[in-house]
Design a protein around this motif. Structure first.
Motif, PDB file in Angstrom:
ATOM      1  N   GLN A   1      -4.456   6.445  11.640  1.00 26.00           N
ATOM      2  CA  GLN A   1      -3.787   7.725  11.326  1.00 26.00           C
ATOM      3  C   GLN A   1      -4.763   8.901  11.311  1.00 26.00           C
ATOM      4  OE1 GLN A   1      -1.809   6.903   7.643  1.00 26.00           O
ATOM      5  NE2 GLN A   1      -0.013   6.063   8.652  1.00 26.00           N
TER       6      GLN A   1
ATOM      7  N   THR B   1       0.859  -1.195   0.000  1.00 27.42           N
ATOM      8  CA  THR B   1       0.000   0.000   0.000  1.00 27.42           C
ATOM      9  C   THR B   1       0.887   1.234   0.000  1.00 27.42           C
ATOM     10  OG1 THR B   1      -0.083  -0.007   2.389  1.00 27.42           O
ATOM     11  CG2 THR B   1      -1.879  -1.129   1.226  1.00 27.42           C
ATOM     12  N   ASN B   2       0.309   2.371  -0.298  1.00 23.65           N
ATOM     13  CA  ASN B   2       1.125   3.597  -0.318  1.00 23.65           C
ATOM     14  C   ASN B   2       0.314   4.796   0.150  1.00 23.65           C
ATOM     15  OD1 ASN B   2       0.129   5.291  -2.759  1.00 23.65           O
ATOM     16  ND2 ASN B   2       0.186   3.167  -3.503  1.00 23.65           N
ATOM     17  N   LYS B   3       1.052   5.844   0.482  1.00 23.82           N
ATOM     18  CA  LYS B   3       0.404   7.073   0.959  1.00 23.82           C
ATOM     19  C   LYS B   3       0.694   8.224  -0.008  1.00 23.82           C
ATOM     20  CE  LYS B   3       1.142   5.571   5.673  1.00 23.82           C
ATOM     21  NZ  LYS B   3       2.370   5.324   6.430  1.00 23.82           N
TER      22      LYS B   3
ATOM     23  N   ARG C   1      -1.117   9.623  -2.347  1.00 19.51           N
ATOM     24  CA  ARG C   1      -2.204  10.618  -2.454  1.00 19.51           C
ATOM     25  C   ARG C   1      -2.121  11.607  -1.300  1.00 19.51           C
ATOM     26  NH1 ARG C   1      -4.419  14.171  -3.274  1.00 19.51           N
ATOM     27  NH2 ARG C   1      -6.610  14.709  -3.556  1.00 19.51           N
ATOM     28  N   ARG C   2      -1.919  11.061  -0.082  1.00 28.95           N
ATOM     29  CA  ARG C   2      -1.836  11.895   1.123  1.00 28.95           C
ATOM     30  C   ARG C   2      -0.615  12.818   1.046  1.00 28.95           C
ATOM     31  NH1 ARG C   2      -3.917  11.875   6.359  1.00 28.95           N
ATOM     32  NH2 ARG C   2      -3.181  13.790   7.286  1.00 28.95           N
TER      33      ARG C   2
ATOM     34  N   ASN D   1      -3.226  -3.179   6.848  1.00 28.05           N
ATOM     35  CA  ASN D   1      -3.107  -1.877   6.202  1.00 28.05           C
ATOM     36  C   ASN D   1      -4.353  -1.014   6.431  1.00 28.05           C
ATOM     37  OD1 ASN D   1      -0.525  -2.240   5.143  1.00 28.05           O
ATOM     38  ND2 ASN D   1      -1.332  -3.409   3.417  1.00 28.05           N
TER      39      ASN D   1
ATOM     40  N   GLY E   1      -4.404   2.477   8.441  1.00 24.48           N
ATOM     41  CA  GLY E   1      -4.971   3.666   7.810  1.00 24.48           C
ATOM     42  C   GLY E   1      -5.992   4.345   8.712  1.00 24.48           C
TER      43      GLY E   1
ATOM     44  N   ASP F   1       7.871   5.731   4.804  1.00 24.29           N
ATOM     45  CA  ASP F   1       6.822   6.748   4.956  1.00 24.29           C
ATOM     46  C   ASP F   1       5.889   6.793   3.741  1.00 24.29           C
ATOM     47  OD1 ASP F   1       7.813   7.633   7.448  1.00 24.29           O
ATOM     48  OD2 ASP F   1       9.386   8.754   6.409  1.00 24.29           O
TER      49      ASP F   1
ATOM     50  N   GLU G   1      -0.366   4.789  -7.425  1.00 28.60           N
ATOM     51  CA  GLU G   1      -1.200   5.390  -6.376  1.00 28.60           C
ATOM     52  C   GLU G   1      -2.443   4.547  -6.078  1.00 28.60           C
ATOM     53  OE1 GLU G   1      -1.396   9.722  -6.640  1.00 28.60           O
ATOM     54  OE2 GLU G   1      -3.508   9.588  -6.114  1.00 28.60           O
TER      55      GLU G   1
END
Lengths: 80, 138
Positions: A80, A6-8, A10-11, A73, A77, A63, A39
């Motif tokens: 946070q 998974t990735n962040k 977009r954030r 995940n 999420g 990060d 993404e």
């Protein structure tokens, strides 16, 4: 239970003044469509591109990307 | 839509257009003594394919030169490799089947025609696969 990367992104883009996918793509050296695929979790980038994405945001690899079960995940999420 | 996806659409369309025109004349091409008209039709199809490719890609380039000049990234390279691998399998199987038609009385021209047909099918599979991967993300 499936594992997934998974990735962040977009954030992180949002946190950097709504950086566009095209701006990130230009910094990383890939196409906008590839940034979009990463993404959305449809494509897992190579280690080199992953490092370049992290460098573009000025953060570490951890990060930006995480590896684990889908449930973990989701929980992470929510926390946070 | 990226330049490579547009390019794949152009090539797929050109192959389909030209190959349909070409293979409609299949029975004439299988004639052991092809007439000059048949050979001219085959040459015209190849010329039409090249013309469509060049003009369409030129228009694509002029509309967005920056996009066209961007080198393939790793995802696009992987998509091209996967599509080419699948197309290679199709071509190999098609070619073997074309050779087997000898046992059913096919002559040399007919075998060549079937091998060409297998090549066209393989190229259609190649570009259709690319488009599917581009549409899905990967």
């Amino acid at each position: 239970m499936s594992t997934a990367i998974t990735n962040k992104i977009r954030r992180l883009r949002f946190d950097r003044g709504e950086m566009t996918q095209q701006e990130l793509a230009d910094r990383v050296g890939v196409t906008r469509q590839t940034v979009n695929a990463i993404e959305l979790g449809k494509y897992s980038p190579s280690l080199e591109v992953a490092f370049r994405i992290a460098a573009a945001f000025g953060v570490g690899l951890d990060d930006v990307f995480a590896y684990g079960t889908a449930d973990e995940n989701v929980k992470e999420g929510r926390a946070q | 839509m990226s330049f490579r996806e547009k390019s794949a659409w152009i090539t797929l369309t050109a192959i389909l257009l030209v190959s349909v025109l070409f293979f409609l004349h299949g029975p004439e091409l299988l004639d052991p003594n092809p007439t000059p008209w048949t050979l001219h039709a085959a040459a015209a199809c190849i010329g039409a394919f090249i013309a469509i490719e060049v003009v369409a890609h030129l228009v694509l380039y002029l509309r967005n030169p920056k996009d066209a000049r961007t080198p393939q990234d790793e995802r696009e390279q992987l998509i091209a490799l996967k599509a080419t691998r699948l197309a290679a399998y199709v071509y190999v199987v098609g070619s073997f089947l074309a050779v087997l038609t000898v046992h059913h009385g096919a002559n040399g021209i007919a075998v060549g025609f079937f091998v060409l047909f297998a090549f066209v099918i393989a190229e259609i599979v190649n570009y259709a696969t690319r488009i599917i991967y581009f549409r899905r993300g990967f």
